[in-house]
Scaffold this motif. Structure first.
Motif, PDB file in Angstrom:
ATOM      1  N   ILE A 351       0.844  -1.195   0.000  1.00  0.00           N
ATOM      2  CA  ILE A 351       0.000   0.000   0.000  1.00  0.00           C
ATOM      3  C   ILE A 351       0.883   1.250   0.000  1.00  0.00           C
ATOM      4  N   ALA A 352       0.574   2.199  -0.888  1.00  0.00           N
ATOM      5  CA  ALA A 352       1.286   3.476  -0.895  1.00  0.00           C
ATOM      6  C   ALA A 352       0.483   4.475  -1.714  1.00  0.00           C
ATOM      7  N   ASP A 353       0.778   5.748  -1.546  1.00  0.00           N
ATOM      8  CA  ASP A 353       0.133   6.785  -2.356  1.00  0.00           C
ATOM      9  C   ASP A 353       0.852   6.957  -3.693  1.00  0.00           C
ATOM     10  N   GLU A 354       2.175   6.862  -3.673  1.00  0.00           N
ATOM     11  CA  GLU A 354       2.973   7.131  -4.867  1.00  0.00           C
ATOM     12  C   GLU A 354       3.097   5.877  -5.734  1.00  0.00           C
ATOM     13  N   LEU A 355       2.833   6.051  -7.025  1.00  0.00           N
ATOM     14  CA  LEU A 355       2.917   4.935  -7.959  1.00  0.00           C
ATOM     15  C   LEU A 355       4.360   4.450  -8.103  1.00  0.00           C
ATOM     16  N   GLY A 356       5.307   5.392  -8.088  1.00  0.00           N
ATOM     17  CA  GLY A 356       6.713   5.012  -8.199  1.00  0.00           C
ATOM     18  C   GLY A 356       7.173   4.135  -7.050  1.00  0.00           C
ATOM     19  N   THR A 357       6.697   4.431  -5.853  1.00  0.00           N
ATOM     20  CA  THR A 357       7.050   3.620  -4.684  1.00  0.00           C
ATOM     21  C   THR A 357       6.546   2.200  -4.838  1.00  0.00           C
ATOM     22  N   LEU A 358       5.300   2.051  -5.262  1.00  0.00           N
ATOM     23  CA  LEU A 358       4.717   0.721  -5.428  1.00  0.00           C
ATOM     24  C   LEU A 358       5.495  -0.101  -6.443  1.00  0.00           C
ATOM     25  N   LEU A 378       1.770 -10.836 -10.653  1.00  0.00           N
ATOM     26  CA  LEU A 378       2.565  -9.698 -10.208  1.00  0.00           C
ATOM     27  C   LEU A 378       2.032  -8.459 -10.923  1.00  0.00           C
ATOM     28  N   ILE A 379       1.382  -7.578 -10.172  1.00  0.00           N
ATOM     29  CA  ILE A 379       0.860  -6.330 -10.728  1.00  0.00           C
ATOM     30  C   ILE A 379       1.369  -5.201  -9.849  1.00  0.00           C
ATOM     31  N   SER A 380       2.330  -4.444 -10.365  1.00  0.00           N
ATOM     32  CA  SER A 380       2.968  -3.428  -9.527  1.00  0.00           C
ATOM     33  C   SER A 380       2.010  -2.305  -9.159  1.00  0.00           C
ATOM     34  N   ILE A 381       1.039  -2.016 -10.031  1.00  0.00           N
ATOM     35  CA  ILE A 381       0.035  -0.991  -9.731  1.00  0.00           C
ATOM     36  C   ILE A 381      -1.316  -1.512 -10.217  1.00  0.00           C
ATOM     37  N   VAL A 382      -2.200  -1.814  -9.291  1.00  0.00           N
ATOM     38  CA  VAL A 382      -3.512  -2.344  -9.657  1.00  0.00           C
ATOM     39  C   VAL A 382      -4.457  -1.188  -9.976  1.00  0.00           C
ATOM     40  N   PRO A 383      -4.947  -1.088 -11.213  1.00  0.00           N
ATOM     41  CA  PRO A 383      -5.926  -0.047 -11.524  1.00  0.00           C
ATOM     42  C   PRO A 383      -7.175  -0.203 -10.650  1.00  0.00           C
ATOM     43  N   GLU A 384      -7.769   0.915 -10.279  1.00  0.00           N
ATOM     44  CA  GLU A 384      -8.953   0.874  -9.413  1.00  0.00           C
ATOM     45  C   GLU A 384     -10.047  -0.009  -9.991  1.00  0.00           C
ATOM     46  N   ILE A 385     -10.159  -0.003 -11.301  1.00  0.00           N
ATOM     47  CA  ILE A 385     -11.214  -0.746 -11.961  1.00  0.00           C
ATOM     48  C   ILE A 385     -11.020  -2.266 -11.823  1.00  0.00           C
ATOM     49  N   LEU A 386      -9.796  -2.687 -11.454  1.00  0.00           N
ATOM     50  CA  LEU A 386      -9.490  -4.116 -11.318  1.00  0.00           C
ATOM     51  C   LEU A 386      -9.157  -4.493  -9.879  1.00  0.00           C
ATOM     52  N   ILE A 387      -9.621  -3.715  -8.909  1.00  0.00           N
ATOM     53  CA  ILE A 387      -9.251  -3.938  -7.516  1.00  0.00           C
ATOM     54  C   ILE A 387      -9.693  -5.304  -7.001  1.00  0.00           C
ATOM     55  N   ASP A 388     -10.668  -5.920  -7.645  1.00  0.00           N
ATOM     56  CA  ASP A 388     -11.129  -7.224  -7.173  1.00  0.00           C
ATOM     57  C   ASP A 388     -10.122  -8.341  -7.397  1.00  0.00           C
ATOM     58  N   VAL A 389      -8.989  -8.019  -7.999  1.00  0.00           N
ATOM     59  CA  VAL A 389      -7.925  -9.015  -8.106  1.00  0.00           C
ATOM     60  C   VAL A 389      -7.447  -9.446  -6.716  1.00  0.00           C
ATOM     61  N   TYR A 396       0.111 -13.862  -5.015  1.00  0.00           N
ATOM     62  CA  TYR A 396       0.299 -12.661  -5.832  1.00  0.00           C
ATOM     63  C   TYR A 396       1.155 -11.639  -5.099  1.00  0.00           C
ATOM     64  N   LEU A 397       1.737 -10.725  -5.882  1.00  0.00           N
ATOM     65  CA  LEU A 397       2.380  -9.514  -5.379  1.00  0.00           C
ATOM     66  C   LEU A 397       1.635  -8.362  -6.035  1.00  0.00           C
ATOM     67  N   LEU A 398       0.931  -7.561  -5.229  1.00  0.00           N
ATOM     68  CA  LEU A 398       0.099  -6.487  -5.770  1.00  0.00           C
ATOM     69  C   LEU A 398       0.477  -5.148  -5.145  1.00  0.00           C
ATOM     70  N   GLY A 399       0.425  -4.102  -5.951  1.00  0.00           N
ATOM     71  CA  GLY A 399       0.588  -2.748  -5.461  1.00  0.00           C
ATOM     72  C   GLY A 399      -0.730  -2.011  -5.550  1.00  0.00           C
ATOM     73  N   VAL A 400      -1.211  -1.483  -4.436  1.00  0.00           N
ATOM     74  CA  VAL A 400      -2.527  -0.837  -4.380  1.00  0.00           C
ATOM     75  C   VAL A 400      -2.383   0.555  -3.768  1.00  0.00           C
ATOM     76  N   GLN A 401      -2.990   1.537  -4.399  1.00  0.00           N
ATOM     77  CA  GLN A 401      -2.937   2.891  -3.856  1.00  0.00           C
ATOM     78  C   GLN A 401      -3.730   2.984  -2.554  1.00  0.00           C
ATOM     79  N   LYS A 402      -3.279   3.856  -1.661  1.00  0.00           N
ATOM     80  CA  LYS A 402      -3.769   3.851  -0.291  1.00  0.00           C
ATOM     81  C   LYS A 402      -5.251   4.200  -0.183  1.00  0.00           C
ATOM     82  N   HIS A 403      -5.780   4.964  -1.125  1.00  0.00           N
ATOM     83  CA  HIS A 403      -7.201   5.319  -1.010  1.00  0.00           C
ATOM     84  C   HIS A 403      -8.107   4.115  -1.252  1.00  0.00           C
ATOM     85  N   LEU A 419       3.583   1.117   2.912  1.00  0.00           N
ATOM     86  CA  LEU A 419       4.863   1.732   2.572  1.00  0.00           C
ATOM     87  C   LEU A 419       4.856   3.243   2.779  1.00  0.00           C
ATOM     88  N   SER A 420       3.729   3.795   3.227  1.00  0.00           N
ATOM     89  CA  SER A 420       3.570   5.240   3.345  1.00  0.00           C
ATOM     90  C   SER A 420       4.474   5.826   4.422  1.00  0.00           C
TER      91      SER A 420
END
Length: 561
Positions: A351-358, A378-389, A396-403, A419-420
Motif C-alpha cells: 500500500i502506498a500513495d505514490e505509484l513510483g514507490t509501489l 505480479l501487478i505493480s500498480i492495480v488499476p482501481e477498476i481491477l481492484i477485485d484481483v 500474488y504480489l500487488l501494489g494498491v494505492q492507499k485510497h 509503505l507510506s
C-alpha cells in the motif's frame, strides 16, 4: 474505453465484492514421485481451482451477471488477453467461475516467459522474455523500445470526470493485419489504464509533482513487456490535468528509461515536435551491453546539437531494481519478514500513495528471490477498476494505492504492507507466523550482511550488497541440490531425489524450512530445468556462489583438523 470505464463505475459499488474461481495449469509433465507427504499432486500435469467464499450475500444470478460484466470489461481493456472458453456451464455460478478462471489465468507468469541466459556468467534480466520474434529483436539490440505514447486526460462526454486517451504515438503502425491491429488496440487501451490507474476521478491542477513508475503487460502466450511511465503537468496556464508519457519495451532497465524520460520531458517543454527526432535517434541506436554507453545526438533549437550518453549498469541482472526505495520504506527486519512470506509464495499487498514507490518496491521484492523467479500474479500498480484481483485465492504480489485500502483489508489470509511515510503500522494485516518462517541463525546472518549497505556509496554497490545477502541464504539452504539430481543414460532426463536432498541438511530448523520451500512452484520449476539440463540461473552466478561456499567449507574443515 469511455463506455467501458463508465460501465464499471456504475456496476461496481464500493460495497460490491465477488467470488472468484482461479485456475492454475502446470506446463510440463513431471516424473511421478508421490511418496513424500506434502508434495502430492505437484509432479504431474495438474489443473486446480479454488473458490473463495463470498464476503457478502449475493444471489447466484446476480453474481454470475457481475462476473460476466467484469470479464467483458477486462477483456475489452486488453489487460487480460487470455482466451475466454466458448463451452460454458449453464449453471449460473459454475459457468461464471469458469469464465473468470480463464480470465485470471492469463495474469499468471508461466514457465514460457522465464529467461534464457545469454551469458552463463551473468543472471538474466528477469523481465526479458524470448518467446516471440518481436522480443528477440529487442533483446538482440535492434531497438530500445517498441513505441512511445502520450496519454492525456480528456473530459468525458457527460462532463462527470476525465478519461485517459492516447494523443500521441511514435512510431505509428501502418500496414498491419486485422488481428495485429486488434491486438495493438487492446494493448493501447491497457496502457491508458495503467498510466492512470485512479480511474476517472481527476480535477484540473495548477501544481503536480512529476513521478516515474513502471508496470508489466502480460501477453496471452505468457510473455511480458515492460511499461515505463512518467506523469507530469503539461505546459500551459491555469488549472489543467496531468499527462503521461509511456514507453513500451521488452527490455528491463528502469534507470536507463528514467534518464530517457528526462530528455523527453525537457523537449516537451519546448514543443511536442521536438520529441520525435530524439526518439527516432534512440530507436535507431543499439541497446548497449552491460557497462557500455550509447551516444544519441539530438538537435534542440537555441541549444544546438546535444550528445546524450546512456550507460547501462555493469550488473545487468539488477538494472531494473533499486533496493534503496525498498529500504527507505521498510526496516531491515521488515524486509526480511516480507522476503519470508514471498519465498513461500503467499499473497502480499503493498500500500502506498505514490505509484513510483509501489512499482519499485514490488520489483525489488521479486528480485530478492533470485535465482528463483516469482511464478504467480505480479501487478505493480492495480488499476482501481481491477481492484477485485485482491480476491484471487492464489499467490500474488500487488501494489494498491492507499485510497483503496478499505477494499483490501477485509481479506485475512494475506500480508498487507503499508509503505507510506505517515503509516501508523507497517503490517496492517498478517497471518502471525511470518517471523518464524526462516531459520533464526540464517535470519541473523542476512541482517548482518544487510548492515554493510550503510557504507555503499552508489546504487550499484547497494544493489550488490543486498542481492548478495539473500543469494547466500539460498546457497546455504538449497545450494547442495546438484548431487541429488540423478541422471540415467546420456540424453535422459534427470530425477530429483528430494527426500534425500532435505534429509542431508544437518540443521533441524533449516531442514524444516526447506521441506516447505521445495513445495513452491518457483523451486519446482527451477529443479525442472536442472533435470532437463536446460540453461538457467543454476549455471550462472548462483552456481559460482555455491562453488565458492563449498570451497570455503572445505578450507574451514581443514583448519579445524
Amino acid at each position: 474505453m469511455e463506455k467501458t470505464v463508465q460501465s464499471e463505475e456504475q456496476q461496481l459499488s464500493p460495497n460490491t465484492r465477488r467470488s472468484f474461481g482461479f485456475s492454475s495449469l502446470r506446463i510440463k509433465k513431471r516424473h511421478s514421485s508421490y511418496e513424500e507427504g506434502g508434495f502430492t499432486g505437484r509432479r504431474g500435469l495438474l489443473s486446480f481451482s479454488s473458490v473463495r467464499e463470498q464476503s457478502r450475500k449475493e444471489s447466484v444470478s446476480d453474481e454470475a451477471s457481475q462476473l460476466h460484466s467484469a470479464q467483458d470489461q477486462v477483456k475489452n481493456a486488453g489487460v487480460l488477453q487470455g482466451a475466454i472458453p466458448s463451452g460454458e456451464d449453464e449453471g449460473g455460478r459454475q459457468g461464471a467461475l469458469k469464465r473468470i478462471s480463464a480470465m485470471w489465468s492469463s495474469f499468471r507468469k508461466g514457465k514460457r516467459d522465464r529467461v534464457q541466459e545469454a551469458d552463463p556468467t551473468d543472471p538474466p534480466c528477469p523481465e526479458v522474455a524470448d518467446t516471440s520474434s518481436r522480443q528477440h529483436r529487442y533483446v538482440s539490440g535492434q531497438y530500445f523500445f517498441e513505441y512511445l505514447v502520450v496519454v492525456s486526460l480528456n473530459k468525458t462526454k457527460d462532463g462527470s470526470g476525465y478519461e485517459p486517451q492516447i494523443t500521441y504515438q511514435f512510431p505509428k503502425r501502418d500496414g498491419m493485419a486485422k488481428f495485429q491491429k486488434e491486438e495493438e488496440e487492446k494493448t493501447l487501451k491497457a496502457i491508458t489504464l495503467f498510466c492512470f490507474p485512479e480511474g476517472i476521478s481527476w480535477a484540473p491542477l495548477t501544481e503536480y509533482h512529476s513521478e516515474t513508475f513502471s508496470f508489466v503487460l502480460t501477453e496471452i502466450d505468457g510473455s511480458r513487456r515492460n511499461g515505463y511511465c512518467r506523469r507530469l503537468l503539461p505546459g500551459g496556464k491555469g488549472a489543467r490535468p496531468p499527462e503521461a508519457y509511456c514507453i513500451i519495451s521488452s527490455l528491463a532497465c528502469f534507470g536507463l528509461f528514467s534518464k530517457i524520460f528526462d530528455e523527453v520531458e525537457k523537449r516537451r517543454q519546448k514543443s511536442m515536435a521536438m520529441i520525435y527526432p530524439f526518439m527516432q535517434k534512440l530507436r535507431e541506436a543499439p541497446f548497449p551491453a552491460p557497462g557500455n554507453t550509447v551516444e544519441i545526438k539530438s538537435f534542440i533549437p537555441e541549444s544546438g546539437t546535444e550528445i546524450i550518453r546512456l550507460t547501462r549498469p555493469l550488473d545487468s541482472w539488477l538494472e531494473h531494481v533499486n533496493f534503496a526505495k525498498l529500504f527507505s520504506c521498510l526496516t531491515d527486519k521488515e524486509v526480511l519478514l516480507v522476503f519470508a512470506v514471498a519465498v513461500l509464495e503467499r499473497r502480499i499487498v503493498f500500500i502506498a500513495d505514490e505509484l513510483g514507490t509501489l512499482s519499485q518496491v514490488i520489483h525489488a521484492v521479486a528480485a530478492l528471490l533470485y535465482p528463483f523467479t516469482w511464478q504467480h500474479t505480479l501487478i505493480s500498480i492495480v488499476p482501481e477498476i481491477l481492484i477485485d484481483v485482491v480476491m484471487a485465492p492464489t499467490p500474488y504480489l500487488l501494489g494498491v494505492q492507499k485510497h483503496l485500502l478499505d477494499q483490501v483489508t477485509d481479506q485475512s489470509d494475506l500480508l498487507v504492507v503499508d509503505l507510506s511515510e505517515d503509516k501508523k503500522q507497517t503490517f496492517i494485516v498478517s497471518i502471525g507466523d511470518e517471523s518464524s518462517i526462516l531459520p533464526p541463525k540464517l535470519q541473523a546472518e542476512i541482517l548482518e550482511e544487510l548492515s554493510k549497505r550503510q557504507t555503499a556509496s552508489t546504487v550499484e554497490e547497494l544493489n550488490r550488497v543486498v542481492s548478495e545477502a539473500f543469494l547466500q541464504f539460498f546457497v546455504k539452504t538449497v545450494g547442495h541440490y546438484e548431487p541429488y539430481v540423478k541422471y540415467g543414460r546420456a540424453g535422459q532426463q534427470g530425477v530429483f531425489e528430494k527426500r534425500s536432498f532435505y534429509k542431508a541438511i544437518e540443521s533441524k530448523t533449516t531442514r524444516h524450512f526447506v521441506k516447505k520451500f521445495i513445495q513452491t512452484q518457483m523451486f519446482d520449476l527451477f529443479i525442472q530445468e536442472v533435470e532437463q539440463n536446460q540453461s538457467g540461473p543454476h549455471q550462472g552466478i548462483f552456481h559460482k556462489k555455491i562453488l565458492e561456499y563449498q570451497e570455503k567449507k572445505k578450507r574451514d574443515k581443514t583448519k579445524k583438523h
